[in-house]
Design a protein around this motif. Structure first.
Motif, mmCIF file in Angstrom:
data_model
loop_
_atom_site.group_PDB
_atom_site.id
_atom_site.type_symbol
_atom_site.label_atom_id
_atom_site.label_comp_id
_atom_site.label_asym_id
_atom_site.label_seq_id
_atom_site.Cartn_x
_atom_site.Cartn_y
_atom_site.Cartn_z
ATOM 1 N N LYS A 38 -1.007 0.310 -4.841
ATOM 2 C CA LYS A 38 -1.302 1.966 -4.698
ATOM 3 C C LYS A 38 -2.884 2.945 -4.219
ATOM 4 C CE LYS A 38 -0.781 3.559 -9.115
ATOM 5 N NZ LYS A 38 0.689 4.010 -9.714
ATOM 6 N N ARG A 83 3.123 7.857 0.038
ATOM 7 C CA ARG A 83 1.518 8.012 0.883
ATOM 8 C C ARG A 83 0.473 8.294 0.021
ATOM 9 N NH1 ARG A 83 6.800 7.780 3.771
ATOM 10 N NH2 ARG A 83 6.796 10.444 4.097
ATOM 11 N N LEU A 114 -4.842 2.940 6.055
ATOM 12 C CA LEU A 114 -3.697 4.122 6.390
ATOM 13 C C LEU A 114 -3.121 3.502 7.446
ATOM 14 C CD1 LEU A 114 -5.675 7.156 7.718
ATOM 15 C CD2 LEU A 114 -3.340 6.782 5.579
ATOM 16 N N SER A 116 -3.127 7.476 0.928
ATOM 17 C CA SER A 116 -3.917 8.788 1.859
ATOM 18 C C SER A 116 -5.331 8.908 0.437
ATOM 19 C CB SER A 116 -3.061 9.757 2.036
ATOM 20 O OG SER A 116 -1.888 9.303 2.537
ATOM 21 N N VAL A 148 -0.626 1.845 5.164
ATOM 22 C CA VAL A 148 0.899 2.803 4.567
ATOM 23 C C VAL A 148 1.917 2.930 6.298
ATOM 24 C CG1 VAL A 148 1.179 5.285 3.920
ATOM 25 C CG2 VAL A 148 -0.618 4.403 3.171
ATOM 26 N N GLN A 172 7.663 12.008 8.947
ATOM 27 C CA GLN A 172 8.907 11.660 8.403
ATOM 28 C C GLN A 172 9.169 11.773 9.548
ATOM 29 O OE1 GLN A 172 9.688 14.545 5.272
ATOM 30 N NE2 GLN A 172 11.985 13.973 5.041
ATOM 31 N N SER A 222 0.934 -1.062 -0.006
ATOM 32 C CA SER A 222 -0.535 0.579 -0.182
ATOM 33 C C SER A 222 0.946 1.248 0.219
ATOM 34 C CB SER A 222 -0.821 -0.109 1.396
ATOM 35 O OG SER A 222 -1.405 -0.811 0.664
ATOM 36 N N LEU A 223 1.597 0.913 -0.909
ATOM 37 C CA LEU A 223 2.492 2.361 -1.541
ATOM 38 C C LEU A 223 2.336 2.623 -2.601
ATOM 39 C CD1 LEU A 223 5.687 1.852 1.208
ATOM 40 C CD2 LEU A 223 3.596 3.243 1.462
ATOM 41 N N LEU A 254 3.271 6.000 12.934
ATOM 42 C CA LEU A 254 4.599 5.959 12.439
ATOM 43 C C LEU A 254 5.716 5.653 13.699
ATOM 44 C CD1 LEU A 254 6.108 5.371 10.011
ATOM 45 C CD2 LEU A 254 6.026 7.679 9.283
ATOM 46 N N VAL A 263 -1.016 13.552 6.364
ATOM 47 C CA VAL A 263 0.271 13.340 5.899
ATOM 48 C C VAL A 263 0.765 13.956 5.221
ATOM 49 C CG1 VAL A 263 0.338 10.879 4.109
ATOM 50 C CG2 VAL A 263 -1.830 10.897 5.549
ATOM 51 N N THR A 264 0.853 14.236 4.164
ATOM 52 C CA THR A 264 1.791 15.772 3.237
ATOM 53 C C THR A 264 1.693 16.952 4.473
ATOM 54 O OG1 THR A 264 0.514 16.456 1.992
ATOM 55 C CG2 THR A 264 0.490 14.228 1.063
ATOM 56 N N THR A 324 5.397 2.373 4.948
ATOM 57 C CA THR A 324 7.119 2.628 5.524
ATOM 58 C C THR A 324 7.918 2.406 6.702
ATOM 59 O OG1 THR A 324 5.348 4.362 4.984
ATOM 60 C CG2 THR A 324 7.341 5.248 6.441
#
Length: 422
Positions: free
Chosen positions: A289, A332, A317, A336, A320, A413, A118-119, A247, A371-372, A324
């Motif tokens: 993905k 990601r 999620l 997402s 993900v 991150q 799932s990426l 994460l 997420v971003t 990761t």
């Protein structure tokens, strides 16, 4: 006040390298994606068919994702440069890698995309194109700023991913605007816009990417829709932040696994087992993905219950985070989007008064913001999913409370020591 703006004579030499890098960045993305799709067909259609096994049976999902993890682990263990840095420490646009790590990174990316992880392809493909463009730029124009090649490659790749240079311009705006040097923002975006346009045009001519989910047109917004937008976007932000906070813990758990120099194989194998179990729990649509799978969801908004949609959003999620943290190479953004669409469909199924289109795009907006942490990217992506300008005012309003929930909090991150960045 803008001073010392560059002249056309200064900007014109950027045209040719920007076009070249944009086209090549798109071709790298298309080539890797096509190779992964062909390998995916072998792994998930031809092979289970030959063995007489259901392609999405629980047993096959667990076996395939475990095997994918072990295969990628071997690549990371033996490839020069170990297939690049720990993916939990990377973002969408990072400093250039050394070219020697690229073969391993690309092999690991193809395996992950084909194996059902799932990426998405965005992070490793952008890193590859930045490395290639920087290597090229240092040889043909050693006096040019290193940031130039980075921004051209990133713009070309992002333009190809989204099928429009607008996405590249929005993502790079904050970084480029803060860069010292003469000229206005548009002067600084001149080369990246060309590269993004070349990448997008190449992608549209060859691969024809589309983010339009075919959602019903949104008409006559009312006060209830404003409340819907705020609540659903905020719920998406909360769900996304749950993944962000999870994460570092998942990453720490994978780091504790034994194995010494073989630990990547152990960690990725264990990650594959967990991903297979999550796929069995959430269903096969939560694999891969998510870009094709999300269209299946949108085509049948009554095909699952509110609980079913919620389960898929949470599982996606969680996958993900596991992928990761475990060391799978990938991005990601696309998974997402799937989680956001599932959450929006859940809101519509739970409360019928929630407009289907508005619920989906606002949920995607919230998840992507968390997420971003890219406001422009999140707003743009949510808008193009609906292909309806009537949702834009409500999306802009919904961005504000969702942003308050995510700003100043940890990023998805990590630093090299495993701590979350802020």
């Amino acid at each position: 006040m803008v001073t010392d703006s560059p002249s056309p004579r200064t900007l014109l030499p950027l045209v040719l390298p920007s076009l070249l890098i944009g086209v090549l960045a798109s071709l790298v993305l298309i080539g890797v994606s096509d190779l992964a799709e062909q390998f995916e067909h072998v792994l998930w259609t031809s092979l289970p068919g030959a063995l007489g096994i259901g392609r999405y049976s629980v047993a096959w999902m667990v076996v395939m994702l475990t095997a994918t993890g072990l295969a990628i682990g071997l690549v990371v263990r033996f490839a020069p440069g170990h297939a690049g840095p720990d993916p939990a420490t990377t973002g969408l646009v990072d400093p250039p890698l050394t070219p020697r790590v690229l073969p391993g990174l690309l092999v690991a990316t193809v395996l992950a995309l084909a194996g059902g992880v799932s990426l998405g392809p965005e992070n490793p493909i952008t890193a590859t194109n930045i490395a290639l463009a920087s290597w090229f730029g240092r040889r043909v124009a050693p006096r040019a700023p290193a940031d130039l090649w980075l921004s051209l490659a990133a713009a070309g790749t992002i333009g190809a991913l989204f099928g429009t240079p607008v996405a590249a311009a929005l993502i790079l705006t904050e970084t480029i605007a803060a860069r010292p040097g003469p000229g206005s923002l548009w002067d600084k975006l001149f080369g990246p816009l060309i590269a993004g346009g070349a990448g997008a045009l190449t992608s549209n001519l060859i691969a024809k990417p589309s983010f339009d989910l075919g959602l019903p047109r949104f008409h006559d917004p009312g006060w209830g829709d404003l409340l819907t937008a705020i609540v659903v976007a905020s719920a998406g932000a909360v769900l996304g932040m749950a993944a962000v906070y999870g994460l570092p813990y998942a990453h720490r758990a994978f780091r504790l696994l034994p194995g010494g120099s073989w630990r990547p194989v152990v960690a990725l194998g264990a990650g594959g087992v967990l991903l297979g179990a999550l796929g069995a729990l959430g269903g096969h649509l939560t694999l891969f993905k998510g870009l094709n799978e999300v269209k299946t969801l949108a085509d049948d908004p009554t095909g699952w219950s509110a609980g079913g949609f919620a389960l898929m959003a949470v599982v996606k999620l969680a996958a993900v985070v596991i992928a990761t943290a475990g060391g799978f190479r990938g991005g990601r953004i696309f998974p997402s989007i799937f989680a956001g669409v599932a959450l929006g469909l859940c809101a519509h199924a739970l409360v019928s008064q929630v407009n289907l289109t508005l619920g989906v795009v606002c949920a995607v907006l919230g998840v992507l913001l968390a997420v971003t942490r890219q406001g422009w990217l999140s707003l743009f992506t949510a808008a193009v999913l609906a292909a309806d300008t009537d949702v834009l005012p409500l999306l802009c309003v919904a961005t504000l409370p969702a942003w308050l929930l995510v700003t100043g909090r940890p990023l998805m991150q990590l630093d090299d020591d495993g701590a979350a960045r802020r």
